[in-house]
Design a protein around this motif. Sequence first.
Motif, short mmCIF file in Angstrom:
data_model
loop_
_atom_site.label_atom_id
_atom_site.label_comp_id
_atom_site.label_asym_id
_atom_site.label_seq_id
_atom_site.Cartn_x
_atom_site.Cartn_y
_atom_site.Cartn_z
N GLY A 66 -1.66 4.38 -0.64
CA GLY A 66 -2.61 3.35 -1.00
C GLY A 66 -2.63 2.99 -2.46
O GLY A 66 -1.95 3.60 -3.29
N SER A 87 0.80 -1.24 0.00
CA SER A 87 0.00 0.00 0.00
C SER A 87 0.82 1.28 0.00
O SER A 87 0.38 2.30 -0.53
CB SER A 87 -0.95 0.00 1.21
N GLY A 147 -3.24 4.22 2.09
CA GLY A 147 -1.91 4.08 2.69
C GLY A 147 -1.82 4.66 4.10
O GLY A 147 -2.81 4.78 4.81
N VAL A 181 -5.03 -0.07 2.38
CA VAL A 181 -5.25 -0.45 0.99
C VAL A 181 -5.80 0.72 0.18
O VAL A 181 -5.36 0.98 -0.94
CB VAL A 181 -6.22 -1.65 0.90
N ASP A 182 -6.73 1.46 0.75
CA ASP A 182 -7.33 2.57 0.02
C ASP A 182 -6.41 3.79 -0.08
O ASP A 182 -6.22 4.35 -1.16
CB ASP A 182 -8.65 2.97 0.67
#
Length: 433
Positions: free
Chosen positions: A306, A302, A354, A351-352
Amino acid sequence: MSSFYSIITYLSKNIQEIFRRSLLFTIIFNIGKFIEKQWTNSYFIGLYPNENFLSFFKRNNIIKNHIFHPIVVILVFAIFLILSINSISVDLQISLVIAFIAFIIGSVVIPKYFFKNTEKNSFIRLKRDDVYSIGFCLILVGIIFFFLSVASVGGIPLLQPSLRYGLIPILTMPVFLMIPGIGLLGAAYLDKFKKGKLSRSQVRFRFLVLIILSSIFLLLLGYRTPIIAVLLMMIMIGYYGKVLAVWEVVIGALIGVGIIIGIGYFRSVEEFAITTNTSPFYTLQSRADFTLHVLNLLNYISGNFGIEHGALTLSAIPGSTDLGPRMMIGKLIAWRSEVTVTPTLIGPMLVDFGKFGVAIGMGLLGFILGIGYKILQKTKDSFYIAIYALLLTYAILGVETGILDIQVIVYFLLGFLLYLANILNVKKNKSVN
């Protein structure tokens, strides 16, 4: 916002009234009242230890008043980390430090600047009948969709575990609405208790009935985590509503941990994942170790900003994608979209967006819980107790699972809007005065 609330309460009150007039519900409520009367007047009630049992618990101010402070989320996360058998990477340690600091700032530091010298009457108040009717309808919706879910797979998943994999999410998700539903009913009963319309024994009995009722439906679908959510939420409501004694909360929590360990241990033995010679704590350790291994991988891929940029969270919306959030996690780390993987509380944030997303996400989560806790402390209102208990319950459970279910995301969104409305309302009242 007020018009939306008016529509919801109008519909829920009418639905509640229709069902309460029906013969079936008349019979059920009359039977319930009869059992309640026998329960509260039972000789065995007098044999149960009173509030002063194990009174040394009450001498500690934190145990007596602040067991469920928002900071408990960090403590649970820390325990989860300690349970892990293997160490985590240095980069993940940095991400965790960012997460913990952001959460503490959001839940402890920022709320100090709100509601200074604010009177109880300055906060938004909801009518008990409105709260009850909404809770009643949520439970009703949950029960209806339970039967639809069972019919869709042709059996009861608890009796035939393989059927659980055939459950349709769009039918099972509404079943979980009974969790906030029993919380709202609990808040209505608690309000009656505070105003002397129900005795302590009566409200304790009704809490017990709500827990048993919802747990039966959830257990029959083969789910365990929602049952833990029900128990934890109702314990919090009972704790802050002075329905449960401090010693009951502490011992109840210990028993709950023991049950979780026991279920995991015996299930692992039956599935030949471990032998009877293995320590029961190993099941918790291995689960924590696997989840943190997943988090290590997510942190590695990530970076600081992200890779999905919001797509993971949006995938929680039914029909938005073929894969749910936990399946997307499985595909990201193992290229297997047919498995679901629990990513911990900060996994989706990483994930989205970071490390940047972790700082913002944990800060916002902390702020929601921190403001909710402060409103609870200021008002002692039964409704705000239930809302805070619901949100904190899912935050604690999210330490392992992450906050990725659409209904849970909606709970936090509605909680944030409610608390924001209170902030604006208090500010407006101060400007007028």
